[in-house]
Design a protein around this motif. Sequence first.
Motif, PDB file in Angstrom:
ATOM      1  N   CYS A 191       3.588  -6.213  -4.986  1.00 49.45           N
ATOM      2  CA  CYS A 191       4.370  -5.376  -5.044  1.00 49.45           C
ATOM      3  C   CYS A 191       3.754  -4.935  -3.360  1.00 49.45           C
ATOM      4  CB  CYS A 191       4.185  -3.751  -5.878  1.00 49.45           C
ATOM      5  SG  CYS A 191       4.558  -4.578  -7.368  1.00 49.45           S
ATOM      6  N   ILE A 192       5.328  -3.993  -2.314  1.00 50.76           N
ATOM      7  CA  ILE A 192       5.088  -3.882  -0.905  1.00 50.76           C
ATOM      8  C   ILE A 192       5.451  -2.299  -1.052  1.00 50.76           C
ATOM      9  CG2 ILE A 192       4.998  -3.714   1.280  1.00 50.76           C
ATOM     10  CD1 ILE A 192       5.374  -7.023   0.635  1.00 50.76           C
ATOM     11  N   PHE A 193       5.005  -1.101  -1.030  1.00 49.32           N
ATOM     12  CA  PHE A 193       4.916   0.001  -0.981  1.00 49.32           C
ATOM     13  C   PHE A 193       5.513   0.339   0.807  1.00 49.32           C
ATOM     14  CE2 PHE A 193       2.633  -0.188  -4.287  1.00 49.32           C
ATOM     15  CZ  PHE A 193       3.675   0.157  -5.357  1.00 49.32           C
ATOM     16  N   SER A 194       7.242   0.748   0.820  1.00 49.30           N
ATOM     17  CA  SER A 194       7.430   0.564   2.944  1.00 49.30           C
ATOM     18  C   SER A 194       8.797   2.767   2.017  1.00 49.30           C
ATOM     19  CB  SER A 194       8.363  -0.116   2.652  1.00 49.30           C
ATOM     20  OG  SER A 194       9.109  -0.305   3.645  1.00 49.30           O
ATOM     21  N   PHE A 195       8.413   2.453   4.006  1.00 52.77           N
ATOM     22  CA  PHE A 195       9.442   3.531   4.240  1.00 52.77           C
ATOM     23  C   PHE A 195       9.883   4.005   5.671  1.00 52.77           C
ATOM     24  CE2 PHE A 195       9.577   7.810   6.544  1.00 52.77           C
ATOM     25  CZ  PHE A 195      11.507   8.067   5.119  1.00 52.77           C
ATOM     26  N   ASN A 196      11.001   3.312   6.255  1.00 53.72           N
ATOM     27  CA  ASN A 196      11.249   3.415   7.473  1.00 53.72           C
ATOM     28  C   ASN A 196      10.811   2.712   9.054  1.00 53.72           C
ATOM     29  OD1 ASN A 196      13.652   4.893   7.018  1.00 53.72           O
ATOM     30  ND2 ASN A 196      12.779   6.819   8.546  1.00 53.72           N
ATOM     31  N   LEU A 246       7.363  -3.749   7.747  1.00 51.90           N
ATOM     32  CA  LEU A 246       7.888  -4.563   6.631  1.00 51.90           C
ATOM     33  C   LEU A 246       8.171  -6.412   6.502  1.00 51.90           C
ATOM     34  CD1 LEU A 246       8.656  -3.977   3.669  1.00 51.90           C
ATOM     35  CD2 LEU A 246      10.763  -3.327   3.782  1.00 51.90           C
ATOM     36  N   ARG A 247       9.345  -6.642   7.984  1.00 52.79           N
ATOM     37  CA  ARG A 247       9.251  -7.580   7.895  1.00 52.79           C
ATOM     38  C   ARG A 247       8.345  -8.604   7.665  1.00 52.79           C
ATOM     39  NH1 ARG A 247      14.217  -9.843   8.964  1.00 52.79           N
ATOM     40  NH2 ARG A 247      14.665  -8.313  10.008  1.00 52.79           N
ATOM     41  N   ASN A 248       7.004  -8.062   8.437  1.00 49.95           N
ATOM     42  CA  ASN A 248       6.764  -8.819   9.155  1.00 49.95           C
ATOM     43  C   ASN A 248       4.867  -8.991   7.646  1.00 49.95           C
ATOM     44  OD1 ASN A 248       3.942  -9.945  10.823  1.00 49.95           O
ATOM     45  ND2 ASN A 248       2.523  -8.606  10.185  1.00 49.95           N
ATOM     46  N   TYR A 269       4.270 -18.867  -4.245  1.00 48.19           N
ATOM     47  CA  TYR A 269       4.189 -18.475  -5.435  1.00 48.19           C
ATOM     48  C   TYR A 269       4.270 -17.298  -6.077  1.00 48.19           C
ATOM     49  CZ  TYR A 269      -0.667 -17.663  -4.868  1.00 48.19           C
ATOM     50  OH  TYR A 269      -1.819 -17.105  -3.939  1.00 48.19           O
ATOM     51  N   ALA A 270       3.897 -16.402  -5.198  1.00 43.64           N
ATOM     52  CA  ALA A 270       3.726 -14.935  -5.596  1.00 43.64           C
ATOM     53  C   ALA A 270       5.439 -14.514  -5.575  1.00 43.64           C
ATOM     54  CB  ALA A 270       3.312 -14.074  -4.750  1.00 43.64           C
ATOM     55  N   ASN A 271       5.719 -13.641  -6.457  1.00 49.72           N
ATOM     56  CA  ASN A 271       6.779 -12.614  -6.624  1.00 49.72           C
ATOM     57  C   ASN A 271       6.655 -10.974  -5.728  1.00 49.72           C
ATOM     58  OD1 ASN A 271       8.506 -14.191  -8.592  1.00 49.72           O
ATOM     59  ND2 ASN A 271       6.633 -13.194 -10.278  1.00 49.72           N
ATOM     60  N   ILE A 272       7.523 -11.104  -5.319  1.00 53.28           N
ATOM     61  CA  ILE A 272       7.821  -9.913  -4.943  1.00 53.28           C
ATOM     62  C   ILE A 272       8.577  -8.789  -4.360  1.00 53.28           C
ATOM     63  CG2 ILE A 272       7.161  -8.795  -2.168  1.00 53.28           C
ATOM     64  CD1 ILE A 272       8.019 -11.874  -1.071  1.00 53.28           C
ATOM     65  N   ALA A 273       8.042  -7.591  -4.296  1.00 50.63           N
ATOM     66  CA  ALA A 273       8.978  -6.641  -4.624  1.00 50.63           C
ATOM     67  C   ALA A 273       9.109  -5.502  -4.163  1.00 50.63           C
ATOM     68  CB  ALA A 273       8.560  -5.363  -5.845  1.00 50.63           C
ATOM     69  N   ILE A 274       9.986  -4.852  -3.151  1.00 51.43           N
ATOM     70  CA  ILE A 274       9.481  -3.893  -2.011  1.00 51.43           C
ATOM     71  C   ILE A 274      10.216  -2.264  -2.397  1.00 51.43           C
ATOM     72  CG2 ILE A 274      10.622  -3.321  -0.145  1.00 51.43           C
ATOM     73  CD1 ILE A 274      10.702  -5.865   1.246  1.00 51.43           C
ATOM     74  N   PHE A 275       9.255  -1.622  -2.744  1.00 52.96           N
ATOM     75  CA  PHE A 275      10.154  -0.424  -3.555  1.00 52.96           C
ATOM     76  C   PHE A 275       9.334   0.743  -1.866  1.00 52.96           C
ATOM     77  CE2 PHE A 275       7.833  -2.345  -6.946  1.00 52.96           C
ATOM     78  CZ  PHE A 275       8.043  -2.162  -7.875  1.00 52.96           C
ATOM     79  N   LEU A 301       0.638  -3.828  -2.112  1.00 55.95           N
ATOM     80  CA  LEU A 301       0.270  -4.320  -0.457  1.00 55.95           C
ATOM     81  C   LEU A 301       0.947  -2.677   0.039  1.00 55.95           C
ATOM     82  CD1 LEU A 301       0.197  -7.591   0.334  1.00 55.95           C
ATOM     83  CD2 LEU A 301      -1.388  -6.063   0.119  1.00 55.95           C
ATOM     84  N   GLN A 302       1.280  -2.443   1.198  1.00 48.79           N
ATOM     85  CA  GLN A 302       2.154  -1.474   2.241  1.00 48.79           C
ATOM     86  C   GLN A 302       2.694  -2.272   3.128  1.00 48.79           C
ATOM     87  OE1 GLN A 302      -0.036   2.672   2.131  1.00 48.79           O
ATOM     88  NE2 GLN A 302      -0.960   1.626   0.616  1.00 48.79           N
ATOM     89  N   ASP A 303       3.410  -1.420   4.077  1.00 52.86           N
ATOM     90  CA  ASP A 303       4.030  -1.983   4.877  1.00 52.86           C
ATOM     91  C   ASP A 303       3.514  -2.412   6.301  1.00 52.86           C
ATOM     92  OD1 ASP A 303       4.320   0.416   5.449  1.00 52.86           O
ATOM     93  OD2 ASP A 303       7.040   0.541   5.815  1.00 52.86           O
ATOM     94  N   ASP A 304       2.300  -1.867   6.553  1.00 53.86           N
ATOM     95  CA  ASP A 304       1.420  -2.057   7.308  1.00 53.86           C
ATOM     96  C   ASP A 304       0.479  -3.074   7.357  1.00 53.86           C
ATOM     97  OD1 ASP A 304       0.524   0.598   6.034  1.00 53.86           O
ATOM     98  OD2 ASP A 304      -0.369   1.507   7.168  1.00 53.86           O
TER      99      ASP A 304
END
Length: 306
Positions: free
Chosen positions: A7-12, A17-19, A30-36, A92-95
């Motif tokens: 799970c990746i937590f993101s804002f602006n 985030l792309r990185n 193999y991991a599922n990815i979810a962007i919050f 994880l987080q976007d940074d």
Amino acid sequence: MGAVTVCIFSFNRERFLRNCVESVRACMPYANIAIFDDDSTDPDTRRYLAEASSYCEIVAPQTVGTIKHGGLYHNMNAALELFKGSQFVCFLQDDTQVVRPVCEEEFDKIDQIFEENAQLGFIHPCFIRGVDLIKRPVDALPGPGNEFYFRKDTGQSAGIHYSDLVIFKPMRLIRAGWEFQQSEPANDRQAKALFGMMLYMWLPFAMWLPEVPAYRGKNKTLGLKLAERKKNVGFYPFRVWRQEDIVQARAQGNYQLPVAESFLQCVADTPPKPWTYNPLTGLTGLKYLNNLEVAVRRWFKRIVKM
């Protein structure tokens, strides 16, 4: 539901985030990815979210967040509920970035550690921040197995029992009655009461990027803007380890404290060391200016509501 959900937590912060997403896709295929995403307003971020929806799950916030952290902890609670069927969830987080390949067998070992330690709640997947060593030393205590260690409690408010970047078994948290609170210290106290000490990895796989731009309450105060200019904040991604780098690190033995500045290299320009992760770190005057503006904004909002 997959065995590992990241799970990746993101804002602006589209570039960051792309990185982060691409590092997970490359190192943990193999991991599922979810962007919050916390209701990003930046057009580039919105366009990337639309692009990433073809290979990631995009989750919009359901609850308005706090001033300082936005909807981070509300989104963490949503992630816990949404992915309770996963064997593991990694926050994880976007940074942040995954910095080396992580084979599925590593999660087999992590699963074994969890199963053999019923009171274990969290494992921290990141390197030690060198700047933290200025305030207090990190003393490693023996952990279960030779690939993990505990961190001696030296009085810090978080990081002994909990961190916002963690690996956990969601059903273990749910059965214990866990609910993410609105700060790391509050979650650390809760983790201490419900589980005990957090495990650290001698060979971590993730890390915050150094000297990144920041938001506080989805706004940039004047103090924060000036701090970012002074620190020359920017995009400093890490070079991803090759398999031979992992072999070499393991051959050196497990008991060298994994300080980020000693193990990681940026792809191009490298900021001065020790790296910092909040533009206001070490800038007392600008931190005071930032806090003053935040306080004034809160006061103004209360007056408007009256």
